[in-house]
Design a protein around this motif. Structure first.
Motif, mmCIF file in Angstrom:
data_model
loop_
_atom_site.group_PDB
_atom_site.id
_atom_site.type_symbol
_atom_site.label_atom_id
_atom_site.label_comp_id
_atom_site.label_asym_id
_atom_site.label_seq_id
_atom_site.Cartn_x
_atom_site.Cartn_y
_atom_site.Cartn_z
ATOM 1 N N ALA A 27 -53.048 28.858 -37.662
ATOM 2 C CA ALA A 27 -51.766 29.487 -38.189
ATOM 3 C C ALA A 27 -52.003 28.954 -39.960
ATOM 4 C CB ALA A 27 -50.649 29.061 -37.732
ATOM 5 N N VAL A 28 -52.399 27.830 -39.993
ATOM 6 C CA VAL A 28 -52.789 27.493 -41.530
ATOM 7 C C VAL A 28 -53.952 28.442 -41.990
ATOM 8 C CG1 VAL A 28 -53.770 25.460 -42.764
ATOM 9 C CG2 VAL A 28 -51.835 25.362 -41.085
ATOM 10 N N GLU A 29 -54.983 28.363 -41.038
ATOM 11 C CA GLU A 29 -55.930 29.057 -41.786
ATOM 12 C C GLU A 29 -55.829 30.668 -42.088
ATOM 13 O OE1 GLU A 29 -59.449 28.446 -38.975
ATOM 14 O OE2 GLU A 29 -59.250 26.264 -39.144
ATOM 15 N N LYS A 30 -55.074 31.248 -41.194
ATOM 16 C CA LYS A 30 -54.569 32.591 -41.440
ATOM 17 C C LYS A 30 -53.924 33.100 -42.415
ATOM 18 C CE LYS A 30 -53.180 36.289 -38.432
ATOM 19 N NZ LYS A 30 -54.357 36.972 -38.048
ATOM 20 N N PHE A 31 -52.930 31.856 -42.687
ATOM 21 C CA PHE A 31 -52.046 31.911 -44.036
ATOM 22 C C PHE A 31 -52.769 31.967 -45.045
ATOM 23 C CE2 PHE A 31 -49.885 29.903 -47.311
ATOM 24 C CZ PHE A 31 -48.565 30.796 -47.456
ATOM 25 N N TYR A 32 -53.751 30.939 -45.356
ATOM 26 C CA TYR A 32 -54.499 30.817 -46.532
ATOM 27 C C TYR A 32 -55.371 31.726 -46.605
ATOM 28 C CZ TYR A 32 -52.913 26.148 -46.783
ATOM 29 O OH TYR A 32 -52.032 24.921 -47.204
ATOM 30 N N PHE A 33 -56.025 32.540 -45.663
ATOM 31 C CA PHE A 33 -56.893 33.802 -45.869
ATOM 32 C C PHE A 33 -55.854 34.990 -46.659
ATOM 33 C CE2 PHE A 33 -58.136 37.858 -44.357
ATOM 34 C CZ PHE A 33 -59.385 37.967 -44.766
ATOM 35 N N ASP A 41 -42.749 32.801 -33.351
ATOM 36 C CA ASP A 41 -41.570 31.884 -33.452
ATOM 37 C C ASP A 41 -41.473 31.545 -35.034
ATOM 38 O OD1 ASP A 41 -39.679 30.329 -31.698
ATOM 39 O OD2 ASP A 41 -40.155 28.928 -33.553
ATOM 40 N N PRO A 42 -40.229 31.533 -35.657
ATOM 41 C CA PRO A 42 -39.916 30.969 -36.714
ATOM 42 C C PRO A 42 -40.691 29.602 -37.506
ATOM 43 C CG PRO A 42 -37.816 31.945 -36.181
ATOM 44 C CD PRO A 42 -39.108 31.831 -35.024
ATOM 45 N N TYR A 43 -40.578 28.802 -36.228
ATOM 46 C CA TYR A 43 -41.524 27.515 -36.531
ATOM 47 C C TYR A 43 -42.691 27.683 -37.273
ATOM 48 C CZ TYR A 43 -43.662 23.042 -35.744
ATOM 49 O OH TYR A 43 -44.229 21.850 -36.151
ATOM 50 N N PHE A 44 -43.443 28.641 -36.702
ATOM 51 C CA PHE A 44 -45.073 28.576 -37.346
ATOM 52 C C PHE A 44 -45.247 29.294 -38.714
ATOM 53 C CE2 PHE A 44 -45.089 29.039 -32.520
ATOM 54 C CZ PHE A 44 -45.743 27.946 -32.356
ATOM 55 N N TRP A 45 -43.894 29.903 -39.707
ATOM 56 C CA TRP A 45 -44.260 30.328 -40.548
ATOM 57 C C TRP A 45 -42.904 30.426 -41.542
ATOM 58 C CZ3 TRP A 45 -39.951 33.807 -41.136
ATOM 59 C CH2 TRP A 45 -39.349 34.095 -40.112
ATOM 60 N N SER A 46 -41.958 29.557 -41.291
ATOM 61 C CA SER A 46 -40.834 29.577 -41.819
ATOM 62 C C SER A 46 -40.848 28.211 -42.826
ATOM 63 C CB SER A 46 -39.703 29.425 -41.310
ATOM 64 O OG SER A 46 -39.557 28.545 -40.339
ATOM 65 N N GLY A 47 -41.993 27.488 -42.468
ATOM 66 C CA GLY A 47 -42.141 26.014 -43.288
ATOM 67 C C GLY A 47 -42.774 26.018 -44.802
ATOM 68 N N TRP A 48 -43.364 27.253 -45.321
ATOM 69 C CA TRP A 48 -44.061 27.251 -46.429
ATOM 70 C C TRP A 48 -42.899 27.371 -47.503
ATOM 71 C CZ3 TRP A 48 -48.820 26.254 -45.870
ATOM 72 C CH2 TRP A 48 -49.512 26.341 -44.695
ATOM 73 N N ILE A 49 -43.227 26.345 -48.603
ATOM 74 C CA ILE A 49 -42.278 26.815 -49.655
ATOM 75 C C ILE A 49 -42.996 26.368 -51.150
ATOM 76 C CG2 ILE A 49 -40.241 25.521 -48.633
ATOM 77 C CD1 ILE A 49 -40.921 23.050 -49.697
ATOM 78 N N LEU A 50 -42.588 26.970 -51.986
ATOM 79 C CA LEU A 50 -43.241 26.784 -53.289
ATOM 80 C C LEU A 50 -42.147 26.060 -54.187
ATOM 81 C CD1 LEU A 50 -45.610 27.674 -55.185
ATOM 82 C CD2 LEU A 50 -44.133 29.787 -55.835
ATOM 83 N N VAL A 51 -42.687 24.706 -54.676
ATOM 84 C CA VAL A 51 -41.912 24.048 -55.605
ATOM 85 C C VAL A 51 -42.325 24.304 -57.031
ATOM 86 C CG1 VAL A 51 -41.233 21.766 -55.940
ATOM 87 C CG2 VAL A 51 -41.837 22.255 -53.724
ATOM 88 N N GLY A 52 -41.358 24.738 -57.845
ATOM 89 C CA GLY A 52 -41.837 24.926 -59.202
ATOM 90 C C GLY A 52 -41.403 26.362 -59.466
ATOM 91 N N LYS A 53 -42.223 27.012 -60.546
ATOM 92 C CA LYS A 53 -41.666 28.371 -61.076
ATOM 93 C C LYS A 53 -42.875 29.604 -60.622
ATOM 94 C CE LYS A 53 -40.154 30.683 -65.255
ATOM 95 N NZ LYS A 53 -40.674 31.887 -64.868
ATOM 96 N N ASP A 54 -41.965 30.589 -59.946
ATOM 97 C CA ASP A 54 -43.171 31.710 -59.471
ATOM 98 C C ASP A 54 -43.812 32.247 -60.820
ATOM 99 O OD1 ASP A 54 -44.098 33.478 -57.940
ATOM 100 O OD2 ASP A 54 -42.564 34.825 -57.813
ATOM 101 N N ILE A 55 -45.300 32.224 -60.719
ATOM 102 C CA ILE A 55 -46.297 32.869 -61.862
ATOM 103 C C ILE A 55 -47.167 33.875 -61.065
ATOM 104 C CG2 ILE A 55 -45.920 30.635 -63.072
ATOM 105 C CD1 ILE A 55 -48.989 29.811 -62.073
ATOM 106 N N HIS A 56 -47.706 34.350 -62.124
ATOM 107 C CA HIS A 56 -48.911 35.362 -61.582
ATOM 108 C C HIS A 56 -50.223 34.748 -61.785
ATOM 109 C CE1 HIS A 56 -51.618 38.699 -62.161
ATOM 110 N NE2 HIS A 56 -50.661 39.374 -61.673
ATOM 111 N N VAL A 57 -50.784 34.730 -60.655
ATOM 112 C CA VAL A 57 -52.062 34.130 -60.619
ATOM 113 C C VAL A 57 -53.307 35.181 -60.382
ATOM 114 C CG1 VAL A 57 -53.757 32.341 -59.465
ATOM 115 C CG2 VAL A 57 -51.250 31.707 -59.923
ATOM 116 N N ASN A 58 -54.444 35.092 -61.117
ATOM 117 C CA ASN A 58 -55.346 36.141 -60.714
ATOM 118 C C ASN A 58 -56.814 35.527 -60.520
ATOM 119 O OD1 ASN A 58 -57.381 38.095 -61.194
ATOM 120 N ND2 ASN A 58 -56.209 39.388 -62.366
ATOM 121 N N VAL A 59 -57.222 35.388 -59.178
ATOM 122 C CA VAL A 59 -58.252 34.617 -58.980
ATOM 123 C C VAL A 59 -59.568 35.326 -59.534
ATOM 124 C CG1 VAL A 59 -59.677 34.017 -56.656
ATOM 125 C CG2 VAL A 59 -57.198 33.617 -56.910
#
Length: 1603
Positions: free
Chosen positions: A1126-1132, A1163-1181
């Motif tokens: 699940a982690v690898e899928k999320f990061y992809f 199940d929400p357990y697998f995908w609901s734990g991701w959080i962003l701490v800080g300020k939402d910004i625009h990132v261009n890889v």
């Protein structure tokens, strides 16, 4: 008394007509003259004296009386009569005469002596002693006799035997009094002893032994009399004398007594300082006697044991438990070594057991208490046995082994009752009751607390009030608030009556916690009053412990948090929403700023002035565009504030649990339901362990095991109302509780708006993004949700975003300035203030010019003398008349009114038309013309980085591609040795790869087009080096959320032979805070494992907050372990979304959606734990990858230019900048750090470098030494840093024949930077420092230091070395910056400093003294401003500010308008106007003369350097050549037998083993070319330095150059 008859002097008497006053006053008889009276008195005195000689004292007194009738104030006769009275035994009369004598002659020693004798006979010894002492003061010449009287007198106080008294009388006065004083002290006549010994101090003597004895005895007497201040001063004086004479016995006695007195005075910190000095003295004794030698007799076993015991107790008193435990351990070892038995042995185990229990070392404490029990039983000490049983029971309670714990406590009570000791019974009952409180059996705890109260009801009021307070605690846990408050009130009354401040505080805190839940306004106000009083109290206590670096009980932090929560609860009930919000933010701010290493300027100490008000908070929110939901969980309530940008505080809502259940308990149950994995059994195999073991992991396992065995069930924590909740999901329930009260506001804002949530306590673990509204929509589907710990963090991330935008703006500005070959940048810098245009300069200013002070007077005359029109016209041909007219028109306005009638200046005939006009002759050249601006043309209007490409027919334009510095860092999967040190114990990690982390890192690296730093490359040093350069950081490694730790590969070449320490491989929050990061996003994939189901991210997001404070804009992480797939899928999908640019929350939303669409992870357990701490910004890889390509091109261009030696894009700068002394020393610090770091593995490098520098200094002093060749040692060739150091100092190397690996050393021909001697001293210091592994590591981590820190550290070390009596404090302005710097503090601790309260103490053992001296020498060597004098003596003039100011202040120099120097591109110095082309004023002429002289001196100086370099090189090369000629030029005698290489045959020549290959012609040419290259390098170096010095001459005349 016979009748006195008149007596007249004879006719020859000179006083026949003078009458005495007495006879005139009598009037009954004819008056007599004064001469007659004098003669009469003299006669009577002589008769009295004769009577005294024959011992007829009665007759003598009669004569003296008659004489005194004539003159009753005659002191001589009074003294004689007093002596007669003494001889007759009439001591009272003698005392009266003596007192009258003293009144007449207060400065006469004989009178006081007589008084002393009389008083002594009258047995008034104290007064007699005072009289003798006064006589001694007035007549020191007669000291021997008077001191004899004092000795005899004092013998009557202390019964000194006559034989001893006779021996004392034969001594000199000083020694005599000292002996008397000692005997008086032994006789316990302390006040008399003080008088005698203070008298003895008035004598001068060279007998230091007697001086110390007097001082010690006198101090002892003052000590007994409780004159503590006087006693300490005398002990210190004795100590100073003993140190000067190296008298260790008196040092020991003085130190022991000083420490004891300070303890009696309650000054434990000063007592510890002197106890530590005793330890230092013991170290000196051990060094003198050798490792196995016996200590002197005066250093007894009792002294050694007592010293450690007192140190342990004193350190425990001030709260420094670590040092207390250390000395307690030493005390136990000494007890065992000396085989001491009895009570002293049992108490040693008891003491160290208590300290280990406080520190949480329960296993060690159990062993100590077990020994305590064993020894007490052996000694048949029932009290000790009872106490030991109770202590062992407490440890088993900490292990949660309730059965054993209660058994031991019951035995403790039983044994205590047999002793009938009420205090022991009290303690035993209290310990068992405390155990039942931990076990949550509050009824039984009440019973034993009552037994405790009964045991002390009539004796110990403190224990009684404590028992009442603990009874209140028990009833409070039983929810019986009425009884609880009653007991608290009684305890309060006792505490107020007997001033028990700690008990009073505890009771008020408890009452406030109870009243906060009340609905009664009076109770609420009382609770508020208590909390407002307690918050500053706990803040001050915690700050005091932090400042003094002492153990702070965990209860202080918990109680402070409860007080802040209580304040919020009370204010929310009172409806004061704004102040409630201020209190909530104050605690968040405090918690956030308490992270170690947080900038001190932001640290919150709880004062009212530091607290943010609502207006300040709204201003922070207004700086961005996100709606803020601010939560606080207090008691049974959940508080929420909504703050909107531009609208301020919109709403406040306080939700309450329906049945009075604590809100935190209810939230915890629902959140636990959300984070419970549906397939936890498979998680063991599907989720990789990335969790570092936390502190006390063994204790956690032991508790879990014991609780499992006891089948303990916590039935009190499951009181959640589940009547209707079974039909609802936890997500909807939490939505109704947390978001439904503000849903109307959320519905009004646009979809995909930004929302910032600031959670509290359990809500930090709540997946807000997964909460469902009434329509089943998740919060993350509606809004861009981010998390922050506080509004302070929001202000920081807003500033980080502004800094990021500023960085982009700076790059764009640099790019714009680089267009047109960088002309805009140059034109902006060049300020032509020194060059004035001819038209703007009034010619009147030249009327008063003295031509004798002008360098070229003709220029002046050409300016002032206007040629006549006829001359002008005659000068040109007829065809040029038009030009002449034009020139006339040009010159006439310039000459109008200049020539005075009195001046007749002849015209100057010239064939240069320009000479006629000062506007042409003396004008400065325009910058545009000097830069050839008119010749520039654009070839490419815009490149990928926004610059252009230009060309010119006159010059080579500059081309500079301004590339963005953005890059990515993918870091993790560290390589560990088999064992490491962690949390003070050994940790054995998995030494193999982290397979999932490896796959994750490789995948992410491919997404970001970068390389992975893993395994051996993933070191702590590498992360600290690379992180500040990165825009995107992805970490996949071991970590710990609770303690804020990230694990890396241990740094290579550890300086210690033991296991790697945490400082070499663990990145802490303080390490992150010390960095300056510019990353847009940091991804933390770490900190969880399948076996750590209860592992949570900490409430204040310690690691993410540290990254935000360091400059990062946002941090992405997961709140619980998720399967690796699940982690690898999320990061992809996350990074795929960022490829073309997106908001981070959008990328998270895509990643979550893709994971959720997978049937395996619905199940929400697998995908609901991701959080962003800080300020939402625009990132261009894609943009970052483009920057990486630009950087790669830049590196390739740079590499090609370096390899080819040609500058393809830009011409080489005309003047290379010479590093300043500060820059040189900074570079050398780095090299010295490397040498120190690798010294353990390369021990011969530093000695070889010392030998080379020593040889270099000798060659500079005596050039004949340069005729000797020197070979570079192989150790330096293979070293890390050795060659760099030599090259930095000006060394070169020339190959020796065919051997390249052992070259000749070409020594530097000068010491122009004055670095050879400092580095020579620094290398010697490195050798000394390297003897201690801890110091080596700390100094290596500390270097390089700024010059300010070096100066402060030098001052500290110098004062410590040369002025040991000066007591420094950690709060001193010069010490505080050093002690707060983590790296410098680590170095100082390794050297021997440690904190005692606020005092900074140094461990003055011989080893630490040598270490301090070496560190001081090292820092002085790399200091740009401190003098080496400080190594040998203390000079206050050299302390404080640097001896030489760091800023190069330019003097107020004049201007040179006739030259107008400027700096053109490539650092070219040019004159806008040539020399001697314009006339100058007198003051400018003086300036130019001075400038010319300075330049001439520089030229001569560097010409000498150049000649010396050539001669030096010639001598060096000649010496090398002569060595080769000696080797090859003479015929060789072939030895009869030569060893050859095996394998030779008839067809193959035999090759000698020692045969050296001969150089062929190309190799010889190569060696010669390189020799010439070395010379050219040195010549170029001299030329560059010469030009730089000339540039420095002109810099003061160029505006803007100072900046």
């Amino acid at each position: 008394m016979t009748e006195r008859t008149p007596h007249f002097s004879g006719p020859g008497g000179g006083l026949s007509h003078s009458f005495s006053m007495a006879s005139l006053a009598d009037g009954s008889e004819p008056p007599i003259s004064e001469a007659e009276e004098i003669n009469e008195m003299k006669s009577l005195r002589e008769m009295g004296d004769r009577a005294m000689q024959i011992h007829d004292y009665q007759d003598a007194i009669r004569h003296y009386n008659e004489a005194l009738e004539i003159d009753e104030n005659s002191t001589d006769i009074l003294r004689a009569r007093a002596m007669a009275f003494i001889e007759m035994g009439e001591y009272r009369n003698a005392q009266k005469d003596a007192e009258y004598l003293v009144s007449l002659e207060p400065d006469n020693a004989q009178s006081y002596k007589i008084q002393g004798i009389a008083l002594e006979k009258l047995e008034q010894y104290i007064k007699a002693l005072d009289a003798y002492i006064t006589a001694l003061d007035l007549d020191p010449d007669n000291s021997d006799l008077i001191t004899n009287h004092i000795a005899v007198l004092c013998a009557k106080f202390c019964d000194i035997p006559y034989s001893v008294l006779d021996r004392i009388k034969e001594m000199d006065p000083y020694k005599k009094l000292s002996e008397v004083g000692v005997n008086l002290f032994q006789a316990k006549k302390y006040d008399i002893c003080i008088k005698v010994l203070e008298t003895s101090q008035k004598f001068q003597t060279n007998q230091k032994g007697i001086v110390m004895r007097v001082l010690l005895t006198l101090a002892n007497a003052h000590s007994v009399m409780k004159h503590n201040e006087e006693a300490i001063n005398l002990y210190q004086e004795c100590l100073g004398t003993a140190v000067a004479t190296h008298e260790q016995v008196y040092q020991t006695k003085s130190l022991v007594n000083i420490a004891t007195l300070y303890l009696e005075m309650g000054n434990t910190h000063q007592a510890l300082v002197f106890y530590e000095k005793l330890l230092h003295l013991e170290g000196e004794l051990r060094e003198e006697t050798g490792e196995n030698g016996d200590l002197p007799d005066f250093w007894t076993k009792e002294l050694q044991c007592g010293l450690r015991l007192n140190l342990s107790i004193a350190y425990k008193t001030i709260g420094s438990m670590m040092y207390a435990e250390r000395y307690a351990r030493q005390y136990v070892k000494l007890i065992e070594m000396f085989n001491l038995e009895g009570h002293i042995r049992s108490e040693s185990y008891h003491n160290i057991g208590m300290l280990n229990e406080i520190l949480g070392n329960f296993k060690e404490a159990l062993n100590n208490y077990t020994m305590y029990l064993k020894v007490s039983k052996k000694n048949r000490d029932k009290k000790g046995v009872a106490q030991a049983y109770g202590c062992v029971g407490s440890i088993y309670a900490a292990f949660r082994n309730w059965k054993l714990s209660i058994t031991y406590h019951e035995q403790s009570i039983a044994v205590a009752k047999t002793t009938e000791d009420s205090k022991l019974i009290l303690i035993a009952n209290e310990m068992l009751a405390d155990t039942y409180m931990v076990k949550e059996e509050y009824g039984k705890a009440v019973d034993y607390y009552k037994a405790m109260l009964q045991a002390c009801i009539r004796s110990d009021y403190r224990a009684r009030s404590m028992a009442m307070c603990k009874l209140g605690n028990a009833y409070r846990e039983m929810k019986d608030n009425q009884k609880s408050v009653a007991y608290y009130q009684q305890a309060c009354n006792f505490a107020e009556d007997f001033d028990y401040l700690d008990i009073l505080t505890m009771c008020q805190y408890s009452i406030g916690c109870i009243y906060q839940h009340s609905d009664n306004m009076m109770n609420l106000e009382q609770a508020r009053k208590y909390f407002e009083k307690l918050v500053p109290f706990f803040e001050s206590k915690i700050r005091e412990h932090e400042d003094e670096d002492t153990y702070c009980p965990e209860e202080y932090y918990n109680q402070l948090e409860d007080c802040y929560d209580g304040m919020q609860s009370v204010l929310s009930k009172l409806g004061n929403k704004e102040e409630c919000l201020e209190i909530a933010e104050a605690y968040r701010k405090r918690s956030l700023t308490q992270i170690p290493g947080y900038p001190s300027s932001f640290v919150y100490h709880g004062s009212q002035s530091e607290r943010w008000n609502v207006d300040r908070m709204c201003r922070v929110v207004d700086q961005q565009n996100a709606l803020v939901l601010y939560y606080s969980v207090v008691g049974t309530r959940a508080l929420v504030w909504i703050i909107s940008p531009g609208k301020g505080l919109m709403r406040f809502y306080a939700g309450k649990t329906p049945d009075g259940t604590p809100m935190s308990q209810m939230l915890q149950s629902y959140i636990a339901e959300m984070r419970s994995s549906p397939d936890w059994g498979n998680m063991q195999n599907n989720c990789e362990n990335r969790s570092l073991p936390p502190k006390n992991l063994d204790l956690t396992y032991i508790r879990r095991k014991n609780l499992k065995l006891a089948k303990a069930e916590n039935t009190n924590n499951n009181s959640v109302n589940e009547e209707n909740d079974s039909l609802k999901s936890a997500r909807k329930i939490l939505f109704n509780l947390l978001l439904a009260p503000v849903e109307d506001i959320l519905m009004k804002i646009e979809l995909n708006s930004h929302v910032i949530i600031i959670p509290d306590k359990e809500l930090t673990h709540c997946p807000f993004s997964a909460l469902q509204d009434w329509n089943g929509r998740h919060l993350s589907d509606r809004f861009h949700v981010t998390i922050l710990p506080s509004l302070l963090a929001l202000e920081k991330v807003v500033n980080n975003e502004l800094n990021q935008l500023k960085t982009h703006d700076d790059i764009n500005f640099e790019r714009s300035q680089s267009r047109r070959g960088g002309l805009e940048k140059v034109m902006a810098k060049v300020v032509m203030t020194n060059a004035s245009s001819p038209s703007g300069e009034s010619d009147d200013s030249y009327n008063d010019v003295d031509l004798r002070k002008v360098s070229n007077p003709r220029l002046m005359t050409s300016r002032q003398g206007r040629t006549s029109t006829n001359f002008t016209r005659g000068f040109f041909s007829p065809g040029e008349n038009n030009m002449a007219d034009e020139l006339d028109q040009m010159i006439s306005p310039m000459s109008n009114g200049i020539i005075s009638p009195s001046k007749n200046i002849p015209p100057v005939k010239s064939y240069n038309t320009a000479a006629l006009y000062r506007s042409i002759v003396g004008s400065p050249s325009p910058v545009e013309k000097m830069l050839h601006v008119h010749t520039y043309s654009t070839l490419t209007t815009r490149t990928s980085t926004g610059t252009d490409i230009t060309s010119s027919t006159q010059c080579i334009p500059s081309y500079q591609q301004i590339s963005s510095k953005e890059k990515c860092l993918v870091f993790g999967n560290p390589h560990f040795p088999k064992s490491l040190m962690l949390h003070g114990s050994e940790w054995k990690p998995n030494v193999n790869d982290m397979p999932s982390a490896k796959r994750e890192l490789q995948s992410v690296a491919s997404y970001l087009s970068t390389d992975v730093l893993s395994r051996q490359d993933a070191t702590k040093d590498r992360f600290i080096e690379e992180a500040p350069k990165a825009t995107v950081i992805h970490l996949a490694t071991y970590g710990c959320w609770k303690e804020g730790l990230i694990a890396c590969t241990p740094n290579s070449d550890s300086t210690t032979e033991n296991l790697p320490l945490p400082s070499s491989y663990v990145i802490t929050a303080s390490d992150i805070l010390s960095l300056k990061l510019t990353a847009q996003v940091v991804v933390l994939s770490m900190g969880y494992g399948p076996n750590r189901i209860n592992e949570y991210i900490d409430n204040m997001y310690r690691l993410p907050s540290a990254f935000l404070e360091a400059g990062v804009q946002c941090v992405l992480t997961c709140m619980w372990p998720v399967p690796d797939l699940a982690v690898e899928k999320f990061y992809f999908h996350f990074y795929h979304k960022l490829q073309t640019g997106a908001m981070v929350t959008d990328a998270i939303r895509v990643g979550v959606r893709k994971v959720r669409e997978d049937d395996r992870f619905k199940d929400p357990y697998f995908w609901s734990g991701w959080i962003l701490v800080g300020k939402d910004i625009h990132v261009n890889v894609c943009q970052i990858r483009h920057s990486l390509l630009d950087q790669k091109l830049d590196n390739m261009e740079k590499a090609v230019e370096e390899n080819s030696g040609k500058n393809f894009l830009n011409p080489k700068t005309s003047l290379t900048t010479v590093p300043s002394r500060e820059e040189n020393l900074e570079s050398l610090q780095k090299i010295l750090g490397q040498l120190l770091h690798h010294h353990t593995s390369q021990p011969s490098v530093v000695p070889s470098l010392i030998d080379l520098l020593d040889s270099s200094l000798k060659r500079l002093h005596t050039e004949e030494n340069n005729r000797q060749t020197s070979i570079l040692p192989m150790a330096i060739v293979q070293s890390r840093g050795g060659l760099n150091l030599l090259r930095h100092l000006g060394f070169h190397f020339q190959a020796k024949g065919a051997m390249v690996d052992s070259p000749y050393v070409v020594y530097p021909h000068w010491n122009n930077d004055d670095l050879l001697i400092p580095i020579f001293d620094a290398l010697r210091a490195v050798l000394e420092v390297s003897l201690d592994g801890e110091s080596t590591q700390s100094v290596y981590e500390m270097l390089p230091l700024s010059q300010d820190h070096i100066s402060q550290a030098v001052d500290l070390l110098c004062i410590t070395k040369h002025a040991a009596d000066i007591q420094l404090k950690t709060t001193d302005l010069s010490v505080r910056p050093l002690w707060q710097n983590i790296k410098i503090r680590r170095m100082l601790t390794a050297v021997g400093f440690h904190q005692i309260g606020l005092l900074l103490n140094f461990n003055k053992t011989p080893e630490k003294k040598r270490l301090l001296n070496a560190t001081l020498q090292l820092l002085l060597s790399v200091s740009a401003y401190k003098s080496q004098i400080l190594l040998y003596r203390l000079d206050v003039n050299l302390l404080g500010k640097p001896s030489v100011s760091k800023a190069s202040f330019h003097t107020d120099t004049g201007k040179l308008p006739t030259l107008a120097p400027i700096i053109l591109p490539r650092n070219q110095l040019r004159m806008s106007t040539p020399w001697l082309s314009r006339a100058e004023k007198a003051d400018e002429m003086d300036e130019k003369v001075q400038l010319a002289r300075s330049k001439s001196d520089l030229d001569d100086k560097f010409k000498g350097h150049l000649d010396r370099a050539k001669t030096w090189h010639q001598v060096t090369v000649a010496a090398q050549a002569n060595e080769s000629l000696d080797k090859y030029g003479r015929p060789k005698s072939t030895p009869p037998k030569v060893k050859v290489i095996g394998g030779s045959t008839a067809s193959r020549n035999r090759i000698p083993i020692k045969r050296e290959p001969l150089l062929v012609i190309p190799e010889v040419d190569q060696r010669r070319d390189y020799a010439n290259f070395v010379l050219q390098q040195r010549i170029e170096n001299i030329d560059v330095r010469h030009k730089n010095e000339i540039m420095k001459l002109y810099l003061p005349y160029i505006q803007g150059a100072h900046n």
